[in-house]
Design a protein around this motif. Structure first.
Motif, short mmCIF file in Angstrom:
data_model
loop_
_atom_site.label_atom_id
_atom_site.label_comp_id
_atom_site.label_asym_id
_atom_site.label_seq_id
_atom_site.Cartn_x
_atom_site.Cartn_y
_atom_site.Cartn_z
N GLY A 250 75.21 -37.74 0.20
CA GLY A 250 76.17 -38.76 -0.20
C GLY A 250 76.31 -39.84 0.83
N ALA A 251 77.38 -40.61 0.71
CA ALA A 251 77.58 -41.78 1.56
C ALA A 251 77.67 -41.42 3.04
N ARG A 252 78.17 -40.24 3.37
CA ARG A 252 78.31 -39.88 4.78
C ARG A 252 76.96 -39.61 5.45
N ALA B 220 80.66 -41.92 9.86
CA ALA B 220 79.93 -42.18 8.61
C ALA B 220 80.81 -42.00 7.38
N LEU B 221 81.85 -41.17 7.46
CA LEU B 221 82.75 -40.99 6.33
C LEU B 221 83.56 -42.24 6.02
N SER B 222 83.57 -43.19 6.94
CA SER B 222 84.29 -44.45 6.68
C SER B 222 83.51 -45.36 5.73
N ASN B 223 82.24 -45.06 5.51
CA ASN B 223 81.41 -45.90 4.64
C ASN B 223 81.99 -46.01 3.24
N ASN B 224 82.08 -47.22 2.74
CA ASN B 224 82.43 -47.42 1.34
C ASN B 224 81.26 -46.95 0.49
N ILE B 225 81.52 -46.11 -0.49
CA ILE B 225 80.44 -45.55 -1.31
C ILE B 225 79.60 -46.64 -1.95
N LEU B 226 80.23 -47.73 -2.37
CA LEU B 226 79.49 -48.83 -2.99
C LEU B 226 78.74 -49.66 -1.97
#
Length: 409
Positions: free
Chosen positions: A33-35, A151-157
């Motif tokens: 995922g995004a992370r 990395a969890l701060s990343n916006n999924i979009l």
């Protein structure tokens, strides 16, 4: 057993739960995922999820989209911080057709440059759409600040800048390093013979080359509590108050799920809804959420209200949090909270698509799945003393992060 599992030689697992129905729900969950994105590659996991439906070695976009729609089935996908999930709902006789398509788009997509260009534009429109919805955008911004520098701060979009820079090399690198076969689950809920499902999985998924590259996820640090305000071209104030919470394996996860449901969960009888909407009439939407992740968790309260009522809404929210920190629940209160939550979980089992996706994620994370009775048992053993401990840890005033979107003057 409540479910059955078979592991293919390449590590992909087949998960099956029986349901006496002519409708099948199925999903393919990938632990990526995004992370898992590299710095400045925000939105890559979501970008790939979109592109999986565009072109493969055997099919063009129309053939992919029509493969299931022509038989009345529903095909979709989504990306989270930790997973990519492709799912479908279909009539029982079309499962092989669905698995054939899953295998094709996940393992044989070609990502042609012309499709990358088109899909960038689509995703940029999606980002703009979310920015026009402050109740959605504030949740993303809150998580960005809660996990700042991680990395969890990343916006999924992703962002406009990052999405415009993503290329085929980025896609190939992400898939090679994160699409690990031992962290994939093909899950089915329906009416089948399990041995026939195994043969089906072996036919389509058994030929997939094993990929067992090591994935390293860093646990985020703890942020400081603070109040952040941003002015936006909006008519209402939107706010999120929250903090880090327990991970999905923590002994207090069930307790915090119970507390969250009591405080601001489903239904109109939550404490926050009764106090802020029903009693004082100062917010149309007031809710709390707890999302456990593999190595941390997110607790948050969202509200939207008129600008002049925002301060009072925040004061009332903190009042309810203080009540839970300072006062032990009585035996009747605790019993009622458990019965309400257990009843909601039982009803949610009727949503079979959500159920099988949840089971697949649990198999990825824990290599096992709790039965419904085991879930109930974990809730029933939560004590009033444990709830005091949980609320004083998670709802600690010093660690609460508050984000406000306020109307421009």
């Amino acid at each position: 057993m409540d479910y059955q599992v078979h592991t293919l030689p390449n590590g992909i697992r087949l998960l099956y739960k029986h349901a006496a129905t002519n409708i099948t729900h199925t999903c393919f969950v990938i632990n990526a995922g995004a992370r898992d994105e590299q710095p400045h590659k925000d939105g890559l996991a979501h970008f790939i999820e979109h592109l999986l439906f565009k072109q493969t070695e055997r099919r063009n976009t129309n053939q992919i989209l029509n493969r299931l729609e022509l038989v009345g089935a529903d095909l979709n996908a989504y990306t989270t911080k930790e997973y990519t999930c492709i799912h479908a709902s279909l009539r029982k006789q079309h499962l092989e057709r669905t698995l054939d398509l899953f295998e094709d788009i996940i393992f044989h997509s070609t990502f042609p440059e012309e499709e990358l260009i088109k899909e960038r534009s689509v995703i940029l429109d999606e980002i703009a759409s979310y920015q026009d919805q402050p109740e959605e955008a504030i949740q993303d911004d809150f998580e960005g600040m809660l996990f700042k520098g991680h990395a969890l701060s990343n916006n999924i979009l992703g962002t406009e800048e990052s999405v415009n820079q993503l290329n085929r090399e980025d896609i190939a690198g992400f898939i090679a390093s994160t699409y690990n076969t031992h962290e994939m689950v093909f899950a089915v809920i329906g009416d089948y013979d399990f041995n026939k499902l195994i043969k089906l999985a072996e036919k389509y998924l058994g030929v997939v080359p094993a990929n067992t590259s090591a994935k390293v996820r860093q646990k985020p640090g703890k942020p400081k509590g603070e109040l952040l305000r941003f002015q936006k071209p909006i008519s209402q104030t939107h706010g999120v108050i929250g903090s880090l919470a327990y991970d999905s394996a923590h002994q207090h996860k069930s307790g915090l799920l119970l507390v969250n449901n009591l405080l601001g969960g489903m239904g109109m009888s939550s404490r926050l809804n009764l106090e802020i909407r029903e009693k004082h009439g100062i917010a149309y939407t007031i809710e709390s959420n707890y999302t456990p992740l593999t190595d941390t968790g997110i607790f948050s309260i969202y509200f939207g209200t008129d600008e002049e009522k925002a301060a009072k809404a925040m004061k009332l929210i903190h009042k309810e949090l203080k009540k839970l920190r300072d006062n032990k629940l009585g035996a009747l209160q605790l019993h009622q909270a458990k019965q309400k939550f257990i009843g909601q979980i039982a009803l949610a089992e009727e949503n079979r698509l959500s159920l099988i996706i949840s089971m697949a994620k649990s198999l990825v994370d824990f290599n096992c799945i709790d039965t419904l009775q085991q879930v109930f048992d974990k809730i029933n053993i939560v004590t009033a003393e444990q709830i005091l401990e949980i609320t004083n840890e998670v709802f600690d005033e010093a660690s609460l992060l508050t984000l406000l979107f306020e109307p421009k003057d």
